[in-house]
Design a protein around this motif. Sequence first.
Motif, PDB file in Angstrom:
ATOM      1  N   PRO A 233      16.141  16.024  13.093  1.00 56.61           N
ATOM      2  CA  PRO A 233      16.092  17.410  13.569  1.00 56.61           C
ATOM      3  C   PRO A 233      17.551  18.196  13.896  1.00 56.61           C
ATOM      4  O   PRO A 233      18.507  16.944  14.249  1.00 56.61           O
ATOM      5  CB  PRO A 233      15.133  17.508  14.988  1.00 56.61           C
ATOM      6  N   VAL A 234      17.910  19.122  13.689  1.00 61.08           N
ATOM      7  CA  VAL A 234      19.133  19.579  14.092  1.00 61.08           C
ATOM      8  C   VAL A 234      19.085  20.930  15.126  1.00 61.08           C
ATOM      9  O   VAL A 234      18.082  21.700  15.122  1.00 61.08           O
ATOM     10  CB  VAL A 234      19.837  20.168  12.863  1.00 61.08           C
ATOM     11  N   VAL A 235      20.115  20.885  16.221  1.00 61.43           N
ATOM     12  CA  VAL A 235      19.950  22.047  17.032  1.00 61.43           C
ATOM     13  C   VAL A 235      21.708  22.462  16.584  1.00 61.43           C
ATOM     14  O   VAL A 235      22.584  21.881  16.409  1.00 61.43           O
ATOM     15  CB  VAL A 235      20.283  21.537  18.580  1.00 61.43           C
ATOM     16  N   GLU A 236      21.853  23.966  16.621  1.00 63.42           N
ATOM     17  CA  GLU A 236      22.870  24.523  16.361  1.00 63.42           C
ATOM     18  C   GLU A 236      23.743  24.944  17.481  1.00 63.42           C
ATOM     19  O   GLU A 236      23.048  25.242  18.699  1.00 63.42           O
ATOM     20  CB  GLU A 236      22.577  25.954  15.431  1.00 63.42           C
ATOM     21  N   ILE A 237      25.034  24.857  17.517  1.00 62.95           N
ATOM     22  CA  ILE A 237      25.704  25.554  18.477  1.00 62.95           C
ATOM     23  C   ILE A 237      26.482  26.879  17.849  1.00 62.95           C
ATOM     24  O   ILE A 237      27.123  26.852  16.976  1.00 62.95           O
ATOM     25  CB  ILE A 237      27.066  24.743  19.014  1.00 62.95           C
ATOM     26  N   LEU A 238      26.159  27.871  18.561  1.00 60.12           N
ATOM     27  CA  LEU A 238      26.445  29.441  18.062  1.00 60.12           C
ATOM     28  C   LEU A 238      27.763  29.792  19.060  1.00 60.12           C
ATOM     29  O   LEU A 238      27.377  29.599  20.187  1.00 60.12           O
ATOM     30  CB  LEU A 238      25.689  30.302  18.027  1.00 60.12           C
ATOM     31  N   ASN A 239      28.426  30.553  18.644  1.00 62.06           N
ATOM     32  CA  ASN A 239      29.412  31.332  19.298  1.00 62.06           C
ATOM     33  C   ASN A 239      29.149  32.634  19.842  1.00 62.06           C
ATOM     34  O   ASN A 239      28.962  33.473  19.029  1.00 62.06           O
ATOM     35  CB  ASN A 239      30.977  31.411  18.719  1.00 62.06           C
ATOM     36  N   LEU A 240      28.677  32.873  21.004  1.00 63.58           N
ATOM     37  CA  LEU A 240      27.999  34.014  21.234  1.00 63.58           C
ATOM     38  C   LEU A 240      29.033  35.237  21.253  1.00 63.58           C
ATOM     39  O   LEU A 240      28.739  36.243  21.458  1.00 63.58           O
ATOM     40  CB  LEU A 240      27.307  33.754  22.687  1.00 63.58           C
ATOM     41  N   LEU A 241      30.261  34.918  21.256  1.00 67.58           N
ATOM     42  CA  LEU A 241      31.394  35.844  21.241  1.00 67.58           C
ATOM     43  C   LEU A 241      31.748  36.404  19.846  1.00 67.58           C
ATOM     44  O   LEU A 241      32.613  37.296  19.680  1.00 67.58           O
ATOM     45  CB  LEU A 241      32.561  35.580  22.071  1.00 67.58           C
ATOM     46  N   ALA A 242      30.990  35.885  18.944  1.00 67.27           N
ATOM     47  CA  ALA A 242      31.520  35.902  17.657  1.00 67.27           C
ATOM     48  C   ALA A 242      31.314  37.304  17.158  1.00 67.27           C
ATOM     49  O   ALA A 242      32.006  37.952  16.412  1.00 67.27           O
ATOM     50  CB  ALA A 242      30.593  35.091  16.462  1.00 67.27           C
ATOM     51  N   GLY A 243      30.605  38.342  17.637  1.00 62.33           N
ATOM     52  CA  GLY A 243      30.347  39.753  17.315  1.00 62.33           C
ATOM     53  C   GLY A 243      30.783  40.500  18.253  1.00 62.33           C
ATOM     54  O   GLY A 243      30.743  41.824  18.456  1.00 62.33           O
ATOM     55  N   ILE A 244      31.762  40.120  19.319  1.00 63.58           N
ATOM     56  CA  ILE A 244      32.478  40.795  20.273  1.00 63.58           C
ATOM     57  C   ILE A 244      33.949  40.757  19.922  1.00 63.58           C
ATOM     58  O   ILE A 244      34.668  39.972  19.834  1.00 63.58           O
ATOM     59  CB  ILE A 244      32.518  40.432  21.805  1.00 63.58           C
ATOM     60  N   PRO A 245      34.522  42.045  19.564  1.00 60.82           N
ATOM     61  CA  PRO A 245      36.047  42.110  19.434  1.00 60.82           C
ATOM     62  C   PRO A 245      36.796  41.531  20.586  1.00 60.82           C
ATOM     63  O   PRO A 245      36.248  41.683  21.811  1.00 60.82           O
ATOM     64  CB  PRO A 245      36.032  43.786  19.497  1.00 60.82           C
ATOM     65  N   MET A 246      38.051  40.878  20.216  1.00 59.29           N
ATOM     66  CA  MET A 246      38.887  40.158  21.236  1.00 59.29           C
ATOM     67  C   MET A 246      39.083  41.214  22.295  1.00 59.29           C
ATOM     68  O   MET A 246      39.130  40.497  23.361  1.00 59.29           O
ATOM     69  CB  MET A 246      40.138  39.792  20.687  1.00 59.29           C
ATOM     70  N   GLY A 247      39.520  42.391  22.058  1.00 56.88           N
ATOM     71  CA  GLY A 247      39.932  43.169  23.101  1.00 56.88           C
ATOM     72  C   GLY A 247      38.804  43.421  24.158  1.00 56.88           C
ATOM     73  O   GLY A 247      39.043  44.264  25.280  1.00 56.88           O
ATOM     74  N   LYS A 248      37.610  43.128  23.991  1.00 54.94           N
ATOM     75  CA  LYS A 248      36.452  43.545  24.972  1.00 54.94           C
ATOM     76  C   LYS A 248      35.812  42.443  25.633  1.00 54.94           C
ATOM     77  O   LYS A 248      34.756  42.192  25.671  1.00 54.94           O
ATOM     78  CB  LYS A 248      35.188  44.400  23.868  1.00 54.94           C
ATOM     79  N   ARG A 249      36.461  41.189  25.470  1.00 54.09           N
ATOM     80  CA  ARG A 249      35.988  39.849  25.950  1.00 54.09           C
ATOM     81  C   ARG A 249      36.433  39.547  27.258  1.00 54.09           C
ATOM     82  O   ARG A 249      36.281  38.774  27.836  1.00 54.09           O
ATOM     83  CB  ARG A 249      36.244  38.561  25.116  1.00 54.09           C
ATOM     84  N   TYR A 250      36.693  40.528  27.993  1.00 58.38           N
ATOM     85  CA  TYR A 250      37.172  40.482  29.429  1.00 58.38           C
ATOM     86  C   TYR A 250      36.020  40.688  30.646  1.00 58.38           C
ATOM     87  O   TYR A 250      36.185  40.929  31.682  1.00 58.38           O
ATOM     88  CB  TYR A 250      38.443  41.416  29.877  1.00 58.38           C
TER      89      TYR A 250
END
Length: 396
Positions: free
Chosen positions: A164-181
């Motif tokens: 079995p496999v568990v994935e690690i996703l980057n929850l920030l992948a859909g957020i533009p860099m300028g809106k990650r604050y």
Amino acid sequence: MATIKSFPGLIGFYVLTSDGELGVYDQHGKFVVDAKLTRAFADYNRRFLMSYLQNPEKGNFRLAIIHRTQEKRPWGSETLLLEKNIVRRLYPMTGTTELDLTVFQKKNREKSIYRGMEIFLEYKDTSTPDVPVYCPVLYDRGRTLDDYAANLDRPVTPADRETPVVEILNLLAGIPMGKRYTPEIGVLKEKIYQGIVKKGMRKSAEFTLIEDIRRNAVAATEKAVDDPYADVDKRAERQVTLNSKAGDADASHNANDNVLPRNIGSALMGRPEPAEPGTLKIFTRFRDMDHARLEALAGKCMVYRVPPGTPLLERGTNDSWNLYLIEGTVELVAADGMPKTIEGGTPTASNPISCLKPRMYTVSTLTRAAFLWIDDKLIDEVIKSTVESRRLGGAV
């Protein structure tokens, strides 16, 4: 999400469900929703999952997968395998093609779960060092290792179809860099970090002072019953003595005890894990040992983990113990104040850290670290007992 529940090492790590909820699995295997963060990310999580599931193999959504290896690793079998595109970003090399990974990059694809999550949380882009890049959350698509054949560095085996496999996703992948604050992102990252640090920090018998064990024997026994790791290799029940210092001249050696300096013992993360013969072979001193001696020595050793900033060794101490760095980075400071660093898994770390006695360096961790703490007398005893048993066996 049943797969995640089958990995004890993932208790307390943040999970993204197929319904877009955020939460953690507790020690009893129950999923606990973080209501505030789920509400804060509700609309975004649905869009995020829709984009990811349309084509999971494309984009930068997936950071890594977690699975159990067939062979034991220094940290055990639960292994984090980085995606190739993520390896290229974390370990950039010049002169390589997009298709190929260097030997160095391939070596750094596998991590312990803790080390991998730590790398994601602490990674910074040099051009925008204040902008968060990764926010790693677990996700279960119900897949097995053979579904990731293109990402493996080896041919698929029949066992992969059952792994079995568990994935690690980057929850920030859909957020533009300028809106990650946003404050919500900061809160989530901090909770993920705390989950890694605090996971398994229950004070079981091996972390308790000897006096406390004697006074609270009954309570300690009852606590062990509630411990989901109680059935793990019984070597983990070995007593860790915290009321002695590495430099104590009168600290008697017992092959059944791992005598840790107080500063290390009080900083331990989780339960010590039983060492494996393959872990010992990382180090020069043990490479020429035959399998019988390696097994005998591994059976008396444990792998310890501590957080960043933990003092490990003190300059000027003189004892028979040595620290073998498996994973993480430590800083050595000489008497003149000049520092240098050593990273686990490198040729420099193939020998004990600051092994000349009296010690010439004060040593502390710069990152989370895993290490062995072995008495030279124990090594001599193992070699002597192995030789003696062979002699007696031959006589019979």
